[in-house]
Design an enzyme around this catalytic site. Structure first.
Site, short mmCIF file in Angstrom:
data_model
loop_
_atom_site.label_atom_id
_atom_site.label_comp_id
_atom_site.label_asym_id
_atom_site.label_seq_id
_atom_site.Cartn_x
_atom_site.Cartn_y
_atom_site.Cartn_z
N GLN A 209 24.94 59.33 18.36
CA GLN A 209 23.63 59.36 18.84
C GLN A 209 23.28 58.06 19.78
O GLN A 209 22.29 58.22 20.63
CB GLN A 209 22.67 59.02 17.70
CG GLN A 209 22.64 60.29 16.67
CD GLN A 209 21.77 60.19 15.55
OE1 GLN A 209 22.08 59.51 14.45
NE2 GLN A 209 20.17 60.46 15.59
N HIS B 182 29.37 60.75 10.34
CA HIS B 182 27.64 60.77 10.62
C HIS B 182 27.55 62.19 11.22
O HIS B 182 27.53 61.93 12.65
CB HIS B 182 27.13 59.64 11.18
CG HIS B 182 25.85 59.53 11.06
ND1 HIS B 182 25.09 58.42 10.42
CD2 HIS B 182 24.73 60.65 11.33
CE1 HIS B 182 23.95 58.85 10.51
NE2 HIS B 182 23.61 59.82 11.12
N ASN C 249 28.02 60.52 5.69
CA ASN C 249 26.38 60.41 5.71
C ASN C 249 25.68 61.70 5.46
O ASN C 249 26.00 62.86 6.03
CB ASN C 249 25.96 59.99 7.20
CG ASN C 249 24.37 59.96 7.53
OD1 ASN C 249 23.97 58.97 6.95
ND2 ASN C 249 23.94 60.93 7.94
N GLU C 250 24.69 61.66 4.73
CA GLU C 250 23.76 62.83 4.20
C GLU C 250 24.76 64.21 4.08
O GLU C 250 24.62 65.09 4.78
CB GLU C 250 22.82 63.13 5.13
CG GLU C 250 21.83 62.21 5.24
CD GLU C 250 20.47 62.23 5.81
OE1 GLU C 250 20.56 63.33 6.68
OE2 GLU C 250 19.61 61.51 5.68
#
Ligand code: BGC
Length: 398
Positions: A17, A109, A152-153
């Site tokens: 990101q 991620h 992540n998640e």
């Protein structure tokens, strides 16, 4: 509302990101194939500008920074480890430590190396071994990092795979896949249980490996939707929550900590998860403005894991109005502090996000404490950064 000494106060980011030009990753390819999806491009050029980013956080008063290592850079082709990429991430760790920022490092991620996705992604037989091999390489540069997040998640990842598969089964646009935003705001299929099983397996293998090779506390970070039942639908709530969250929280019971990631809250009725109703108060990702979600999320996480220490690894709001960001965060911290007063062991609060960044196919939802000019890459710290820094120094919102 006073937070304890030693509490981590920071901001979080993810490599794809903010870094820019993550060309060996599956997301890069997806952005170029899916019509209508915006591209990450140079992102915030944080791959080169991370010293400035970290300095801004430290000077404001924060004492921690969560960032990620990008698998697609460390292992651009199967089995080939880039020592230059590893050295880059080691420099990031050293820079953070030198500025007094406790590094919280994420290994995965959402993005995969393109070769990993093309070979079947998380559904491939050797997915867990592949991930472990990368983690073993990453472990060589993690000395002095006290907190590591493996994946992540995983619940969002499992859900994105499920939606991608559904789309492919329909008309097979090769890379058809929802963005994080689509996933978050709509009525969703449950995460693919098979992918969930693989992710749990991979997480446990990598957790054990990292415990052997580092001194870090190891955990993973779970998306918490702070689900609530409409009257009479408590059983349905338990069912929905199990496949979407609790499976992943139960898998954290033997971990050193669990990351809580909270943005909003959603109801469950007799039909399942209720989409966020349209409202002028909704955030730029279309979700309801619910700062109280953080209290619900940490309590539920604490109960479901049976008392695993909590680190808030993400909490924030997509808004163009920074005053609203401060109001949201102040209120969320109030709910966090109330949960702590009830006995939930929370070790820190990492705001999402340090920078305005690439929100998985979109640039409009801005979550940053720092604005970024997309052409000059000039950083503009927002009042919310100064406010959070003052809060960190004082140990209480000012
Ligand atoms: C993710 C971030 C994302 C944020 C806001 C979380 O799902 O970990 O990468 O930008 O939510 O949508």
């Amino acid at each position: 509302m006073t937070f304890p000494d030693g509490f981590l106060w920071g901001a979080a980011t993810a490599p794809h990101q903010i870094e820019g030009n993550n060309v060996n990753s599956d997301w890069w390819v997806r952005e170029h194939r899916v019509p209508g999806m915006e591209r990450s491009g140079d992102a915030a050029d944080s791959y080169h500008r991370y010293p400035e980013d970290m300095r801004l956080l430290a000077e404001a008063g924060l004492n921690s920074y969560r960032f990620g290592i990008e698998w697609a850079r460390v292992e651009p082709s199967p089995g080939h480890v880039s020592h230059a990429a590893l050295a880059h991430y080691r420099r990031m760790i050293d820079t953070a430590l030198g500025l007094g920022l406790t590094p919280v490092v994420t290994l995965h991620h959402f993005t995969n190396p393109l070769w990993f996705s093309e070979a079947g992604g998380w559904l491939a037989e050797d997915a867990s071994e592949r991930f472990a091999a990368y983690a073993r390489a990453a472990a060589t540069i993690l000395e002095g990092v006290p907190w590591i997040c493996t994946i992540n998640e995983p619940n969002m990842l499992g859900l994105m795979v499920a939606m991608g598969r559904q789309a492919q089964a329909g008309q097979s646009p090769e890379w058809s896949s929802p963005t994080v935003e689509d996933v978050r705001r709509s009525v969703l299929p449950a995460p693919d249980p098979e992918v969930g099983r693989r992710l749990v397996e991979a997480h446990h293998a990598v957790r054990d490996l990292l415990r052997q090779h580092t001194d870090a506390r190891v955990g993973w970070t779970v998306a918490n939707n702070a689900f609530t039942a409409t009257p009479g639908n408590e059983d349905r709530l338990r069912e929905e929550r199990y496949v979407r969250e609790d499976l992943y929280l139960e898998a954290a019971r033997e971990d050193d900590f669990v990351g809580v990631q909270s943005y909003s809250s959603q109801a469950v009725d007799e039909h399942g998860v209720v989409p966020h109703p349209p409202s002028p108060d909704n955030t730029l990702t279309g979700v309801a403005y619910r700062p109280d979600a953080l209290g619900l999320a940490v309590r539920h996480t604490w109960e479901t894991t049976g008392g695993v220490p909590v680190l808030v690894t993400e909490n924030g709001i997509a808004t163009a109005d920074d005053t609203r960001r401060i109001a949201y965060t102040r209120e969320a911290l109030g709910h966090l502090s109330a949960a702590m007063a009830e006995g939930v062991d929370v070790r820190g609060y990492l705001h999402w996000s340090a920078l305005d960044n690439f929100e998985w196919g979109h640039w409009k939802p801005t979550f940053g404490l720092i604005g970024v000019d997309r052409e000059t890459f000039e950083r503009s710290p927002k009042p919310s950064l100064a406010w959070l820094g003052r809060t960190a120094r004082a140990g209480t919102p000012t």
